[in-house]
Design an enzyme around this catalytic site. Structure first.
Site, PDB file in Angstrom:
ATOM      1  CB  CYS A   2      -0.890   0.008   1.246  1.00 28.73           C
ATOM      2  SG  CYS A   2      -1.784  -1.552   1.513  1.00 28.73           S
ATOM      3  CG  ASP A 102      -0.036  -8.609   6.590  1.00 26.84           C
ATOM      4  OD1 ASP A 102      -1.122  -8.084   6.300  1.00 26.84           O
ATOM      5  OD2 ASP A 102       0.981  -8.507   5.864  1.00 26.84           O
ATOM      6  CB  VAL A 295      18.068 -12.884 -33.040  1.00 32.52           C
ATOM      7  CG1 VAL A 295      19.442 -13.532 -33.173  1.00 32.52           C
ATOM      8  CG2 VAL A 295      17.052 -13.909 -32.543  1.00 32.52           C
ATOM      9  CB  SER A 367      11.441  -9.938  -8.056  1.00 35.29           C
ATOM     10  OG  SER A 367      12.716  -9.435  -8.428  1.00 35.29           O
ATOM     11  N   GLY A 368      13.682 -12.215  -8.365  1.00 34.96           N
ATOM     12  CA  GLY A 368      14.966 -12.725  -7.886  1.00 34.96           C
ATOM     13  C   GLY A 368      15.877 -11.655  -7.325  1.00 34.96           C
TER      14      GLY A 368
END
Length: 618
Positions: A2, A102, A295, A367-368
């Site tokens: 938020c 939460d 490419v 996400s990594g």
């Protein structure tokens, strides 16, 4: 996820419209609802605003500002507490829960445990908790600084918001450029906290208390900051399996939501490992999202999309792609205006485009981000390790290597371009002192500046390679991760009302990895542990490929003349640009790049973003 807004008015001159204006300015952070409260205290009036993005418990009972049952406490909160069910079980059974959120758990956890309870929170968060009776406001952020929080204070009031534009929208804080941050940006690609690009608007610390009576904001010391300790390795060094189990737990926690969840999939080690574990946990047909280059752009862009497609097929995600093109940059002015502060990272625009596409399908994304900083995944980590092993020899070779490098052009797209470019940059940036060498690895080096930037050399001394490596990982987490990667991820995703979760950045995982030998993290190259875990899940194709950044072929598009609106804009930059950048030399740099003699993509992009941002904001 938020956006929160807060005004403490000492003189009684403001009204609820001021916080409503803040909510309007930050509406994108919480498109599911916007709410305000006005509270009269003995020594001030307080206005609290909240924009709600509903992820857990979609009922109206979860709306904020959220009051305690007795009406004494009020909470506004941005983020997620992933272990809230465990915390809830540890709280007194006398509480009468009215939601499954939460938010409510965090409220009563803070009431019960106070500031000392922050260390137990597993999640990403920023909050403001008002104790009406004591006239105290507890302000907190997660230890990785995933969630932003800014403030402005003068003799009239205190203003707090999730975004700088929220602070300015209050009508109290003047929107004046902090020119002192321009130089830092042109060297490091972002502003230097606690300052921002706006005068007298600052980042809030991890934890602080504001006393309404005395009007004093005081930082509370905390030991929750994630550091890569440079002390001796703990005798109870965790093994690979125990650390892997912590990552699995983190992913399982962060997959929980009452709305659709997806994943940003690059086809690299970090995101592919997340996807493979999600499949292992029984998540079927997880939506995945990637960007696609043509490419013929791959030597200036990335081949990630090819591996992302293979990973999606192997680990059975429902794959979605967005093809990027030079025409995407026609919207550059609008995109840059979405940034609270300029960040010279091309991944910011790509995150914006990808978030825009993903938001049509999901409300939460994995996400990594953070994996490289924790598990030694950047080229500079490997380069620094090699430097530490042979620094006297390398410094002796530096003049000869630079002389040879002058005859090699990195401005054209050919197969060995990236390796030659990295080698050139390595010898340009190494220094006699290890700390200065690593700081050089993180900087833009070649933007011609008219003003000298006074940078204090790092006063760091370590005696072993292990301690130096642990220090460099800590440096990256404290600076680059917080101020570039996480800042731009939050800004770009929340602009679309999309929540991005980062499973690699869990408290438990970080505490374990900081006691794991840094030399072991680089034992078999970058990200040794992550590659080991992905190989177990059949991911050899992704662990053996070369690492690529989340990039776009901006440099090639410039060379091909596909961005005339950008090159034309650079002929009449914002006046502040002239004050810092030596423009005749920069024009020569641009021409050198366009004629394919050298690759100055990063430097040109940094100036372009700053120019567009200044024109949009000032």
């Amino acid at each position: 996820m938020c956006g929160l807004n807060l005004i403490v008015d000492f003189r009684g001159n403001l009204n609820i419209d001021n916080v409503r204006q803040m909510n309007v300015a930050t509406q994108h952070r919480g498109p599911d609802g916007s709410y305000v409260e006005h509270l009269n205290l003995a020594s001030a009036q307080v206005f609290m605003g909240h924009n709600h993005l509903k992820i857990i418990d979609l009922s109206s009972a979860s709306n904020q500002p959220f009051f305690s049952e007795d009406g004494r406490y009020v909470l506004i909160f941005n983020g997620e507490i992933y272990n809230y069910l465990q915390l809830k079980a540890a709280l007194p059974t006398s509480y009468h829960w009215k939601t499954n959120t939460d938010t409510e758990v965090l409220l009563y956890w803070l009431i019960t445990r106070g500031a000392n309870g922050i260390a137990a929170l597993e999640g990403m968060f920023a909050f403001a908790l008002l104790d009406i009776q004591q006239q105290q406001i507890l302000l907190g952020r997660d230890s990785f600084l995933i969630k932003p929080l800014y403030f402005y204070q003068d003799e009239r009031c205190l203003v707090v918001s999730s975004e700088i534009r929220g602070v300015v929208a209050s009508g109290v804080a003047p929107n004046r450029l902090n020119e002192g941050q321009v130089g830092h940006y042109l060297r490091f690609k972002y502003a230097q906290p606690p300052q921002t690009f706006c005068q007298n608007i600052y980042h809030l610390p991890l934890l602080a208390n504001f006393d309404v009576n005395t009007q004093k904001l005081q930082e509370i010391p905390t030991n929750t900051t994630p550091t890569y300790s440079t002390s001796s390795i703990d005798t109870q060094t965790p093994d690979s399996q125990s650390i892997e189990e912590l990552l699995i737990t983190s992913i399982a926690q962060q997959l929980q939501a009452d709305v659709p969840v997806g994943i940003f999939l690059s086809g690299g080690v970090d995101s592919t490992l997340l996807l493979s574990i999600a499949q292992e946990l029984g998540i079927q047909n997880l939506p995945s999202f990637s960007l696609v280059n043509t490419v013929n752009n791959q030597n200036f862009g990335t081949k990630d999309f090819h591996f992302a497609r293979l990973a999606a097929q192997q680990y059975q995600s429902v794959h979605h792609e967005y093809t990027i093109d030079a025409t995407d940059l026609k919207d550059l002015a609008h995109w840059v205006a979405c940034l609270d502060q300029p960040i010279a990272d091309g991944a910011a625009l790509l995150t914006y485009l990808l978030a825009k596409k993903a938001r049509k399908q999901v409300k939460v994304i994995l996400s990594g981000a953070g994996a490289d900083e924790l598990f030694a995944g950047y080229n500079r980590h490997w380069a620094f390790a090699q430097y530490l092993k042979k620094r006297p020899l390398l410094n002796a070779l530096k003049p000869y290597a630079q002389w040879l490098g002058q005859g090699l052009s990195d401005g054209k797209a050919y197969p060995w371009r990236n390796k030659i470019r990295l080698t050139q940059k390595f010898f340009e940036q190494i220094d006699i002192h290890p700390a200065q060498t690593f700081v050089n690895f993180t900087q833009l080096q070649t933007i011609p500046l008219r003003k000298h930037l006074h940078l204090t050399p790092p006063q760091i001394q370590h005696t072993t390679t292990e301690k130096w490596l642990r220090w460099c990982l800590c440096y990256d987490k404290t600076h680059y991760l917080a101020n570039d990667v996480l800042a731009m991820t939050d800004a770009m995703s929340m602009q679309q009302g999309l929540e991005v979760r980062v499973p690699y950045l869990s408290q438990a995982l970080t505490k374990a990895i900081q006691h794991y030998p840094a030399l072991e993290l680089l034992k078999k190259g970058k990200k040794t542990l992550l590659k080991e875990w992905l190989n177990k899940r059949g991911g050899q194709l992704y662990t053996q490929r070369a690492k690529e950044g989340f990039g776009m072929p901006f440099g090639k598009w410039l060379q091909e003349g596909k961005l005339p609106w950008i090159t034309n804009s650079l002929k009449k930059p914002h006046p502040v640009i002239y004050e810092w950048v030596d423009y005749p030399k920069f024009e020569k740099m641009l021409a050198t790049h366009q004629h394919k003699k050298r690759d100055y993509t990063s430097e040109i992009w940094a100036v372009v973003v700053l120019d567009y941002w200044l024109k949009a904001k000032f």
